[in-house]
Design a protein around this motif. Structure first.
Motif, short mmCIF file in Angstrom:
data_model
loop_
_atom_site.label_atom_id
_atom_site.label_comp_id
_atom_site.label_asym_id
_atom_site.label_seq_id
_atom_site.Cartn_x
_atom_site.Cartn_y
_atom_site.Cartn_z
N HIS A 48 0.71 -1.08 0.20
CA HIS A 48 0.11 -0.07 0.03
C HIS A 48 0.83 1.34 -0.04
N GLU A 49 2.16 1.29 0.92
CA GLU A 49 2.75 2.47 0.80
C GLU A 49 3.21 2.92 -0.64
N ALA A 50 3.99 1.76 -1.11
CA ALA A 50 4.53 1.94 -2.49
C ALA A 50 3.42 2.53 -3.48
N PHE A 51 2.45 1.89 -3.32
CA PHE A 51 1.42 1.92 -4.54
C PHE A 51 0.99 3.48 -4.44
N ILE A 52 0.59 3.64 -3.32
CA ILE A 52 0.12 5.21 -3.00
C ILE A 52 0.96 6.36 -3.22
N TYR A 53 2.29 5.84 -3.16
CA TYR A 53 3.20 6.87 -3.36
C TYR A 53 3.25 7.05 -5.04
N LEU A 54 3.28 5.97 -5.68
CA LEU A 54 3.36 5.85 -7.01
C LEU A 54 2.06 6.58 -7.66
N LEU A 55 0.92 6.44 -6.93
CA LEU A 55 -0.43 6.84 -7.46
C LEU A 55 -0.31 8.43 -7.28
N ARG A 56 0.00 8.91 -6.19
CA ARG A 56 0.26 10.11 -5.85
C ARG A 56 1.09 11.01 -6.59
N SER A 57 2.34 10.27 -6.84
CA SER A 57 3.41 10.92 -7.74
C SER A 57 3.10 10.88 -9.13
N SER A 58 2.07 10.11 -9.68
CA SER A 58 1.90 9.78 -11.06
C SER A 58 3.19 9.06 -11.53
N SER A 59 3.72 8.35 -10.92
CA SER A 59 4.83 7.54 -11.19
C SER A 59 5.92 8.53 -11.94
N GLY A 60 6.22 9.51 -11.23
CA GLY A 60 7.16 10.16 -11.58
C GLY A 60 6.94 11.56 -12.46
N ILE A 61 5.72 11.45 -13.18
CA ILE A 61 5.30 12.48 -14.19
C ILE A 61 5.17 13.98 -13.51
N ILE A 62 4.65 13.87 -12.31
CA ILE A 62 4.31 15.19 -11.77
C ILE A 62 5.67 16.05 -11.45
N ARG A 63 6.83 15.15 -11.08
CA ARG A 63 7.96 15.61 -10.88
C ARG A 63 8.50 16.20 -12.39
N GLU A 64 8.30 15.61 -13.24
CA GLU A 64 8.63 16.00 -14.55
C GLU A 64 7.98 17.27 -14.83
#
Length: 645
Positions: A48-64
């Motif tokens: 759950h922690e890893a998935f929620i991080y990926l969902l909230r970060s859009s798998s790195g797209i928000i950082r881009e």
């Protein structure tokens, strides 16, 4: 002229020419927009922690997006801070307040930057669509800030005054939380989960809660999901299986805190029956510590063995009820030579590592003792009448299916069973053979019947038993192997007997010819279409790649589960499909204390930018436009009367 009754019904929503024409204009404009961004995840396995991080970060797209928006204006450290604020605004604001850094300048800077990012991620949508995604709280303020005209001095002053007032009335923190939520919502249009939400990881229930609050999600069931869904129907073998899996991975939190399943009857039974048995082969893998219910590993091992033995008894009874499954050789409690301490598997005799079976009668190995019967009855009631579990299972049914065709992509969890001759393998049920798409459609119906048919329906028990077959049957598309070797892992030393042979699909699907055959079977064009599935972790350490068959097949299970990461070398993939390209995000193992933005790389560029008109949604909108045009004809010809207000 289309069916008049339908047009009359449509006229209730569009009472006159102006209303119909206005919507035609709006829908036609939407068709010209870039397609929304789709995200594909597979094999979440309770992380759950890893998935929620990926969902909230859009798998790195928000950082881009942050990097694209601000370039070198802000430092990399500030990029990370802004990204974390978007992912976890409440947590980050609390940390900033505790550090006494929550100043007026910080608030102004944060709001300004968040508005800039929100403009960037909303730029490809209509204003009305962005409004629909806005949380009701502060929607008017956000709308004004997003569409301010910076060339107008009056508007610029108005813009600044809005931000100052947010701070003056002490609601900047609430505003930040709301706009961060909007940014996350705008970066992912559609979320596709390609199965296996459950098992191994600590909290699949938290993942499901997150998915239930997501605006557009579909799920292609995996074998681990099917097992839990079967348990919810009251299938005792599935109940034993989900408990065995959870106990094997120290998953007491999901059972007791997540779903409130009372394990005390099982622990008391196990302690009494296996009191002097060390149950060495059943010690749990402790990948995650239990937060709410720390159980002694020795007791957990006893519980693990008790439920495993119960599972093999229940499975044997299902196999006997269904000779059409062709699994008689898997009734392994009957294959044990209790006088010699051996078991015969696939025609070969093996010594048993453990021969302590106090509840097994060698003359009738599958018979439950009175205590076992009472225990299983108690556990069955816990699953059948579990409110939270059934909320989650109903969500899996309402948003899930065996497969999905979406924007020229075919999604499923495991495989389409095949023979070595590159033909679709058949499963005989009720005297009829099912193959390929017909098999997937048949299974979809059976899965629904297992849950929704009334208890007194004649076919209910067969559908419920079939849920167990899907968990580990040789021709189950969500299993895709010849046998489930859990018994061998527990009781036999020889590693050769533990080997599970994969369905020929997994080798044949690496060839474009096979993928084309599958795509045609499901009515998709061979050019420009893809098959996307998970189930089998991609071992990049061994030189494997998620891209197969010349780019027609993507296997995106890269090991989000901690149980796989040592073998795979990574922590899974996200496949991202936007209007320009297909991209893969390669995950890093989750560590809450370190920066962990996935590595994103483009794997296929589109020949032209894809618009909404090119998508399945666009086809639906085109149909809607044609209906409205027919309605206009009906009004203009006098066939229907307008209602003018």
């Amino acid at each position: 002229m289309r069916d008049l009754a339908y047009l009359k019904l449509l006229s209730r929503e569009y009472p006159n020419i102006r209303a119909a024409a206005s919507d035609i204009i709006n829908l036609q404009a939407i068709c010209g927009l870039p397609k929304g961004t789709e995200y594909f995840f597979s094999d979440l396995h309770g992380e759950h922690e890893a998935f929620i991080y990926l969902l909230r970060s859009s798998s790195g797209i928000i950082r881009e997006k942050i990097r694209e928006t601000f370039g070198h204006i802000i430092s990399e450290e500030d990029e990370v801070r802004l990204a974390n604020l978007i992912y976890y605004p409440e947590k980050m604001i609390n940390q900033i307040k505790q550090a006494n850094e929550y100043t007026e300048d910080w608030q102004k800077t944060a709001v300004y930057r968040l508005v800039q990012i929100c403009r960037e991620v909303s730029s490809k949508y209509t204003r009305s669509k962005v409004r629909k995604k806005m949380p009701r709280e502060f929607s008017g303020v956000i709308d004004e800030l997003l569409y301010v005209d910076n060339t107008d001095d009056n508007k610029t002053e108005y813009y600044s005054e809005l931000i100052n007032t947010l701070i003056d009335v002490r609601v900047a923190d609430s505003f930040i939380v709301v706009i961060c939520s909007l940014i996350r919502s705008l970066t992912i249009d559609n979320l596709h989960i390609l199965g296996d939400i459950f098992d191994r990881g600590p909290r699949p229930d938290i993942i499901l809660e997150e998915l239930m609050h997501f605006h557009d999600v579909d799920i292609q069931w995996g074998n681990h999901d099917i097992s839990w869904m079967g348990a919810a129907t009251g299938n005792r073998a599935c109940i034993c299986n989900v408990l065995r899996m959870a106990l094997g991975y120290n998953g007491f939190d999901v059972l007791e805190d997540g779903y409130g399943i009372n394990l005390r009857p099982l622990s008391m039974f196990a302690e009494r029956v296996y009191r002097d048995d060390p149950c060495t082969c059943f010690l749990p893998q402790i990948l995650d510590k239990n937060i709410y219910d720390a159980v002694d590993p020795k007791l957990a091992a006893k519980m693990h063995k008790a439920i495993a033995v119960l599972q093999y008894k229940e499975e044997g009874q299902i196999i006997k009820r269904h000779p059409e499954y062709g699994m008689e050789e898997r009734i392994l409690l009957s294959a044990i030579r209790y006088d010699r301490g051996t078991v015969t598997i696939d025609g070969k005799e093996y010594p048993m590592r453990d021969m302590n079976f106090p509840t097994v009668d060698p003359a009738d190995p599958l018979r439950l003792t009175d205590e076992e019967e009472e225990l299983l009855h108690t556990l069955e009631l816990s699953f059948r009448h579990n409110t939270r579990l059934h909320e989650h299972v109903r969500f899996l049914y309402s948003n899930g299916s065996m497969y999905k065709c979406c924007n020229s992509n075919l999604l499923y969890h495991g495989c389409i069973p095949m023979t070595e001759n590159r033909e679709f393998d058949g499963l005989m049920v009720g005297g009829k053979m099912y193959r390929g798409k017909e098999l997937m459609d048949f299974i979809d119906t059976q899965v629904k019947n297992a849950y929704f048919l009334p208890e007194d329906a004649p076919e209910k028990e067969a559908c419920r038993d079939f849920m167990w077959y899907l968990w580990n049957g040789a021709k189950s598309p969500v299993f895709g192997k010849d046998k489930n070797r859990s018994f061998e892992h527990y009781f036999i030393e020889d590693p050769e007997v533990m080997r599970e042979t994969m369905n020929p699909y997994y080798q044949l699907s690496e060839e474009e010819e096979t993928c084309d055959m599958i795509l045609k079977e499901f009515g998709l064009p061979t050019k420009g279409s893809h098959i996307i599935n998970g189930h089998m972790p991609v071992k990049i350490k061994s030189g494997e790649t998620p891209i197969r068959a010349g780019g027609k097949l993507f296997i995106i299970d890269g090991g989000l589960s901690k149980a796989y990461q040592e073998r795979t070398g990574i922590a899974g993939y996200t496949l991202i499909f936007n209007s320009h390209h297909l991209a893969l995000a390669e995950h890093k193992p989750f560590d809450p204390e370190r920066e962990r933005t996935p590595k994103v790389y483009i794997v296929e560029k589109m020949q032209k930018r894809i618009t909404v008109a090119d998508t399945d949604e666009g086809k639906e909108l085109a149909g809607r436009i044609e209906d409205l045009k027919e309605l206009l004809k009906a009004y203009r010809s006098g066939l229907l009367k307008e209602r003018i207000r």
